[in-house]
Design an enzyme around this catalytic site. Structure first.
Site, PDB file in Angstrom:
ATOM      1  CE  LYS A   1      -4.074  -1.973   0.011  1.00  0.00           C
ATOM      2  NZ  LYS A   1      -4.981  -2.090   1.147  1.00  0.00           N
TER       3      LYS A   1
ATOM      4  NE  ARG B   1      -6.739  -9.484  -0.887  1.00  0.00           N
ATOM      5  CZ  ARG B   1      -6.409  -8.566  -1.797  1.00  0.00           C
ATOM      6  NH1 ARG B   1      -5.644  -7.533  -1.472  1.00  0.00           N
ATOM      7  NH2 ARG B   1      -6.870  -8.674  -3.037  1.00  0.00           N
TER       8      ARG B   1
END
Length: 334
Positions: free
Chosen positions: A280, A315
């Site tokens: 991210k 994840r």
């Protein structure tokens, strides 16, 4: 008196005091909790001073999800079959490349493969259902034929989920928390599927415009609590629900870091927790890695920080690297 929230202070230290409680039946323990509230300051209290109902949810072992036990950290490998993924630039959009990458992740130790055909990067536009099905169902069918690994479909849409399940998917992972398509949750209930419910403020096209919260941790917790109860009311048992605080989905860097520091609060929902922070933007901003592919070390650091708080599922894009780091982490902490 306003609502009280109980965040276990998770520990993985081998010197475990007498009377310490297991965190979600897993590898971490706690003997103190932070009592949090909206109408006053938080305070640290002995764990056994928390209400019995809160302790029951914090300590109870989680049931297996899609056949995967939640008694050890698990890795969900990300397979984006989109041409515009933020993380890999569409490298696995082609059918053969997608199936090959799934095989590589399974060989590297992925416990489940998460297949998505609609980009949810900031600014992304919706993909027509037929196109999303065309991207995902054949890949899932090929993975199911070749590999003995659970498969998740990352979608907001009932028709896409139905096609994916018919092709062999075992779990539905909805970034819209089953609020986008009213037919999706009833389908999952009728099919007996486990689900993952994620928090997002706004939709991908607008979520990063100006996200605001009164208290990001408690706001996200309350949202997920409401969605879990709604799904239970529709016939999906709590034991089949995974919760995801939605790192990067309508959150600033400060919001993301606050949620990661307080992840253990979400054990109070009585569900396994999924942490999806891999590659991210905030990892790149803090780690000085503007290119998503260079964010592997930072992504691993965040994943391990979550696992240290008892997070059951990470994840990740980089399965082999995360699996190796996790093996070392467990050897050192165990």
């Amino acid at each position: 008196m306003g609502q009280r929230y109980y965040r276990p202070i998770a520990s993985i230290d081998h010197a475990r005091p007498e009377g310490a409680l297991p965190l979600a039946g897993g590898w971490a323990w706690f003997d103190r909790v932070e009592e949090m509230r909206r109408d006053g300051p938080a305070r640290l209290i002995p764990a056994k001073s928390a209400p019995a109902e809160a302790l029951e949810r914090l300590t109870a072992p989680r049931d297996a999800i899609a056949g995967i036990g939640m008694d050890a950290p698990r890795l969900m490998g990300i397979l984006n079959v989109t041409p515009d993924s933020f993380s890999d630039g569409g490298r696995h959009h082609a059918f053969d490349a997608a199936v090959a990458h799934a095989s590589a992740m399974a060989e590297a130790g992925a416990d489940i493969i998460d297949v998505g055909g609609e980009s949810t990067r900031p600014g992304a536009q919706p993909v027509p259902e037929a196109q999303e099905i065309e991207r995902t169902a054949p890949v899932i069918e090929a993975i199911r034929a070749a590999l003995d690994v659970p498969i998740s479909i990352d979608t907001r849409k009932e028709r896409v989920a139905r096609a994916a399940v018919e092709a062999g998917a075992n779990l539905v992972n909805d970034v819209a928390a089953f609020t986008y398509d009213p037919a999706l949750a009833p389908f999952c209930a009728q099919a007996g599927l486990p689900v993952c419910v994620m928090h997002a403020q706004g939709d991908p096209a607008t979520m990063q415009d100006d996200p605001r919260y009164d208290d990001v941790t408690l706001d996200v917790y309350d949202f997920l609590a409401e969605r879990v109860e709604a799904l239970v009311a529709l016939g999906i048992p709590r034991a089949r629900i995974v919760v995801d605080p939605g790192i990067g989905f309508g959150k600033t860097r400060t919001h993301n870091l606050t949620l990661i520091r307080r992840l253990s609060l979400f054990h109070g929902l009585g569900c396994p927790i999924l942490l999806g922070a891999s590659r991210k933007r905030f990892i790149g901003d803090i780690g000085g890695t503007p290119e998503a592919a260079d964010r592997v070390p930072g992504s691993i650091a965040v994943a391990l920080a979550g696992i240290a708080q008892g997070v059951q599922i990470a994840r990740v894009h980089d399965v082999a690297e995360t699996r190796a780091a996790l093996a070392l982490w467990r050897a050192v902490t165990g």
